[in-house]
Design a protein around this motif. Structure first.
Motif, PDB file in Angstrom:
ATOM      1  N   ALA A 183       0.819  -1.218   0.000  1.00 13.54           N
ATOM      2  CA  ALA A 183       0.000   0.000   0.000  1.00 13.54           C
ATOM      3  C   ALA A 183       0.850   1.263   0.000  1.00 13.54           C
ATOM      4  CB  ALA A 183      -0.952   0.000   1.196  1.00 13.54           C
ATOM      5  N   ASP A 184       0.171   2.397  -0.194  1.00 14.03           N
ATOM      6  CA  ASP A 184       0.833   3.708  -0.230  1.00 14.03           C
ATOM      7  C   ASP A 184       0.565   4.538   1.018  1.00 14.03           C
ATOM      8  OD1 ASP A 184       1.691   3.481  -3.069  1.00 14.03           O
ATOM      9  OD2 ASP A 184      -0.463   3.450  -3.400  1.00 14.03           O
ATOM     10  N   GLY A 185      -0.413   4.128   1.806  1.00  6.08           N
ATOM     11  CA  GLY A 185      -0.759   4.901   2.985  1.00  6.08           C
ATOM     12  C   GLY A 185      -1.548   4.057   3.959  1.00  6.08           C
ATOM     13  N   TRP A 186      -1.606   4.540   5.199  1.00  3.41           N
ATOM     14  CA  TRP A 186      -2.294   3.825   6.274  1.00  3.41           C
ATOM     15  C   TRP A 186      -3.134   4.810   7.072  1.00  3.41           C
ATOM     16  CZ3 TRP A 186      -0.110   3.434  11.692  1.00  3.41           C
ATOM     17  CH2 TRP A 186      -0.926   2.655  12.524  1.00  3.41           C
ATOM     18  N   ILE A 187      -4.390   4.448   7.314  1.00  4.43           N
ATOM     19  CA  ILE A 187      -5.294   5.213   8.159  1.00  4.43           C
ATOM     20  C   ILE A 187      -5.474   4.432   9.454  1.00  4.43           C
ATOM     21  CG2 ILE A 187      -7.577   6.264   8.350  1.00  4.43           C
ATOM     22  CD1 ILE A 187      -7.741   6.028   5.239  1.00  4.43           C
ATOM     23  N   PRO A 188      -4.847   4.835  10.555  1.00  2.88           N
ATOM     24  CA  PRO A 188      -4.960   4.068  11.800  1.00  2.88           C
ATOM     25  C   PRO A 188      -6.410   3.905  12.236  1.00  2.88           C
ATOM     26  CG  PRO A 188      -3.195   5.668  11.969  1.00  2.88           C
ATOM     27  CD  PRO A 188      -3.939   5.990  10.701  1.00  2.88           C
ATOM     28  N   GLY A 189      -6.752   2.705  12.661  1.00  2.00           N
ATOM     29  CA  GLY A 189      -8.129   2.409  13.033  1.00  2.00           C
ATOM     30  C   GLY A 189      -8.528   2.995  14.369  1.00  2.00           C
ATOM     31  N   HIS A 190      -9.841   3.061  14.582  1.00  2.00           N
ATOM     32  CA  HIS A 190     -10.432   3.508  15.839  1.00  2.00           C
ATOM     33  C   HIS A 190      -9.982   4.918  16.227  1.00  2.00           C
ATOM     34  CE1 HIS A 190     -11.849  -0.595  16.306  1.00  2.00           C
ATOM     35  NE2 HIS A 190     -10.610  -1.029  16.147  1.00  2.00           N
ATOM     36  N   ALA A 191      -9.766   5.763  15.208  1.00  2.00           N
ATOM     37  CA  ALA A 191      -9.360   7.157  15.420  1.00  2.00           C
ATOM     38  C   ALA A 191      -8.121   7.265  16.315  1.00  2.00           C
ATOM     39  CB  ALA A 191     -10.510   7.978  15.999  1.00  2.00           C
ATOM     40  N   ALA A 192      -7.235   6.277  16.209  1.00  2.00           N
ATOM     41  CA  ALA A 192      -5.982   6.337  16.967  1.00  2.00           C
ATOM     42  C   ALA A 192      -5.158   7.527  16.493  1.00  2.00           C
ATOM     43  CB  ALA A 192      -5.190   5.047  16.768  1.00  2.00           C
ATOM     44  N   ASP A 193      -4.494   8.208  17.432  1.00  2.00           N
ATOM     45  CA  ASP A 193      -3.657   9.329  17.026  1.00  2.00           C
ATOM     46  C   ASP A 193      -2.191   9.017  17.285  1.00  2.00           C
ATOM     47  OD1 ASP A 193      -3.004   9.978  19.688  1.00  2.00           O
ATOM     48  OD2 ASP A 193      -4.551  11.492  19.850  1.00  2.00           O
ATOM     49  N   TRP A 194      -1.335   9.991  17.057  1.00  2.00           N
ATOM     50  CA  TRP A 194       0.111   9.822  17.049  1.00  2.00           C
ATOM     51  C   TRP A 194       0.687   9.541  18.426  1.00  2.00           C
ATOM     52  CZ3 TRP A 194      -3.056  13.407  15.214  1.00  2.00           C
ATOM     53  CH2 TRP A 194      -3.271  14.557  16.005  1.00  2.00           C
ATOM     54  N   LEU A 195      -0.050   9.781  19.497  1.00  2.00           N
ATOM     55  CA  LEU A 195       0.428   9.468  20.841  1.00  2.00           C
ATOM     56  C   LEU A 195      -0.170   8.174  21.377  1.00  2.00           C
ATOM     57  CD1 LEU A 195       0.407  12.962  22.621  1.00  2.00           C
ATOM     58  CD2 LEU A 195       2.234  11.858  21.311  1.00  2.00           C
ATOM     59  N   SER A 196      -0.988   7.514  20.590  1.00  2.00           N
ATOM     60  CA  SER A 196      -1.706   6.334  21.077  1.00  2.00           C
ATOM     61  C   SER A 196      -0.814   5.093  21.069  1.00  2.00           C
ATOM     62  CB  SER A 196      -2.939   6.065  20.212  1.00  2.00           C
ATOM     63  OG  SER A 196      -2.553   5.670  18.906  1.00  2.00           O
ATOM     64  N   GLU A 197      -1.141   4.172  21.953  1.00  2.00           N
ATOM     65  CA  GLU A 197      -0.444   2.892  21.975  1.00  2.00           C
ATOM     66  C   GLU A 197      -0.658   2.136  20.672  1.00  2.00           C
ATOM     67  OE1 GLU A 197      -0.246  -1.176  24.738  1.00  2.00           O
ATOM     68  OE2 GLU A 197      -1.475   0.541  25.340  1.00  2.00           O
ATOM     69  N   ARG A 198      -1.869   2.228  20.122  1.00  2.57           N
ATOM     70  CA  ARG A 198      -2.162   1.546  18.865  1.00  2.57           C
ATOM     71  C   ARG A 198      -1.213   2.002  17.767  1.00  2.57           C
ATOM     72  NH1 ARG A 198      -6.345  -1.232  16.665  1.00  2.57           N
ATOM     73  NH2 ARG A 198      -7.596  -0.928  18.546  1.00  2.57           N
ATOM     74  N   TYR A 199      -0.988   3.314  17.658  1.00  2.00           N
ATOM     75  CA  TYR A 199      -0.071   3.810  16.632  1.00  2.00           C
ATOM     76  C   TYR A 199       1.356   3.356  16.905  1.00  2.00           C
ATOM     77  CZ  TYR A 199       2.811   6.948  13.882  1.00  2.00           C
ATOM     78  OH  TYR A 199       3.764   7.432  13.024  1.00  2.00           O
ATOM     79  N   ARG A 200       1.797   3.487  18.144  1.00  2.00           N
ATOM     80  CA  ARG A 200       3.190   3.139  18.479  1.00  2.00           C
ATOM     81  C   ARG A 200       3.478   1.668  18.215  1.00  2.00           C
ATOM     82  NH1 ARG A 200       1.977   6.178  23.106  1.00  2.00           N
ATOM     83  NH2 ARG A 200       1.916   4.261  24.355  1.00  2.00           N
ATOM     84  N   GLU A 201       2.490   0.801  18.426  1.00  2.00           N
ATOM     85  CA  GLU A 201       2.706  -0.621  18.225  1.00  2.00           C
ATOM     86  C   GLU A 201       2.488  -1.043  16.771  1.00  2.00           C
ATOM     87  OE1 GLU A 201       0.170  -2.646  20.940  1.00  2.00           O
ATOM     88  OE2 GLU A 201       1.430  -2.214  22.695  1.00  2.00           O
ATOM     89  N   SER A 202       1.641  -0.317  16.054  1.00  4.06           N
ATOM     90  CA  SER A 202       1.243  -0.737  14.713  1.00  4.06           C
ATOM     91  C   SER A 202       2.192  -0.257  13.626  1.00  4.06           C
ATOM     92  CB  SER A 202      -0.172  -0.238  14.402  1.00  4.06           C
ATOM     93  OG  SER A 202      -1.110  -0.804  15.283  1.00  4.06           O
ATOM     94  N   ARG A 203       2.630   0.977  13.696  1.00  5.75           N
ATOM     95  CA  ARG A 203       3.443   1.518  12.616  1.00  5.75           C
ATOM     96  C   ARG A 203       4.740   0.721  12.414  1.00  5.75           C
ATOM     97  NH1 ARG A 203       3.295   4.878   7.893  1.00  5.75           N
ATOM     98  NH2 ARG A 203       5.304   4.173   7.135  1.00  5.75           N
ATOM     99  N   PRO A 204       5.427   0.252  13.466  1.00  8.49           N
ATOM    100  CA  PRO A 204       6.628  -0.558  13.233  1.00  8.49           C
ATOM    101  C   PRO A 204       6.359  -1.851  12.461  1.00  8.49           C
ATOM    102  CG  PRO A 204       6.646   0.298  15.469  1.00  8.49           C
ATOM    103  CD  PRO A 204       5.289   0.608  14.894  1.00  8.49           C
ATOM    104  N   VAL A 205       5.149  -2.412  12.590  1.00  8.89           N
ATOM    105  CA  VAL A 205       4.811  -3.620  11.835  1.00  8.89           C
ATOM    106  C   VAL A 205       4.789  -3.294  10.342  1.00  8.89           C
ATOM    107  CG1 VAL A 205       3.073  -5.411  11.457  1.00  8.89           C
ATOM    108  CG2 VAL A 205       3.497  -4.550  13.771  1.00  8.89           C
TER     109      VAL A 205
END
Length: 309
Positions: A183-205
């Motif tokens: 893909a070319d881009g990612w929209i984090p789910g559940h309105a996660a933002d840049w300080l969220s645990e979801r973002y911190r754990e997901s983006r490295p994957v």
């Protein structure tokens, strides 16, 4: 280092009763210089407009803004036909479309439409296969024959225009890895933002999967969905109890989003207006006050306007 253009959009109302507001707000956003408008894709809900019919109609009434289904309900839109839809919209609009892609989540409702139910693993496999197949059906070239697990086509000619950028709504690790690969881009789910645990754990994957196939993770933008309000005065609580950004004054928005870009790698934001103000009022303040402030601050940091989208 090439600095990616930071894109700004908003989430549009989608009910049949919202049509006048939808048209007014998108036309205003087009004049005000926003980059995209977003519509959800829930074809099992009778009170909602069809996302792609609405996007096509609105693109015909605007000149600059792009449209995205945030995100396409893939199980109800077979990949070869979705490829035809987005390449047609791209040709008609001068490239003003983004392909939002999701594996499908509400399977009870999806199955109500007569679609065969897939397991979560099967749905993600179909999602990645679909992105690869859709890409092959744009940009011209020889006829495409595909024999996959979920899709089969025989000697289908690609459209002469390229497939638009693909942004996904990936959530699970398998889906996130697929995003990194194709893909070319990612929209984090559940309105996660840049300080969220979801973002911190997901983006490295995503980044690790991109590197594993020889891609630059920087090629994959992160575009945050932001439900929020823009207030006249600074808010004492711009984040909720869970730590999620919920809004504040123009100055607070500008500071927060600039930090998200410069410190956390954000490259796009889609505002979903909340609160008592009419959506077109909030979108007007977003486009006229918040967005220019962030663009100016980011450009100042890098010494020039950001580069290509």
């Amino acid at each position: 280092m090439t600095v990616r253009k930071v894109v700004f959009g908003f989430g549009s109302p989608t009910g049949y009763d919202d049509v006048p507001e939808l048209l007014r707000t998108v036309e205003q956003a087009d004049r005000d210089g926003l980059d995209h408008f977003s519509l959800p894709d829930h074809p099992y809900l009778g009170e909602r407009l069809d996302a792609y019919a609405a996007i096509g109609f609105v693109l015909g009434r605007t000149r600059h803004i792009a449209g995205i289904a945030n995100v396409s309900n893939l199980p109800t839109r077979p990949a070869p036909m979705l490829a035809r839809t987005v390449t047609t919209l791209s040709a008609l609009s001068g490239g003003r479309v983004v392909l939002g892609m999701g594996a499908g989540g509400l399977w009870d409702r999806i199955a109500d439409l007569g679609v065969d139910r897939l397991s979560p693993g099967e749905a993600v496999d179909a999602f990645e296969e679909a992105i690869v197949l859709i890409r092959s059906l744009g940009g011209g070239g020889a006829p495409v024959t595909h024999r996959g697990r979920h899709y089969r086509i025989d000697a289908i000619e690609p459209a002469p225009v390229a497939v638009p950028p693909v942004w996904t709504g990936s959530v699970g690790r398998k889906s996130l890895a697929a995003t990194g690969r194709v893909a070319d881009g990612w929209i984090p789910g559940h309105a996660a933002d840049w300080l969220s645990e979801r973002y911190r754990e997901s983006r490295p994957v995503i980044d690790a999967a991109a590197v594993a196939v020889g891609r630059d993770p920087g090629e994959i933008r992160t575009v945050f969905n932001l439900p929020g309000r823009i207030t006249d005065r600074p808010s004492a609580a711009p984040r909720d109890r869970a730590g999620r950004w919920v809004g504040g004054s123009v100055g607070q928005w500008a500071e927060e989003l600039t930090g998200a870009v410069l410190e956390h790698g954000a490259s796009g934001f889609t505002l979903f207006p909340s609160g008592d103000e009419a959506p077109e009022v909030t979108v007007g303040r977003w486009a006229g006050e918040v967005v220019p402030a962030v663009r100016e601050a980011v450009a100042k940091e890098y010494g020039a306007a950001p580069g290509s989208p």
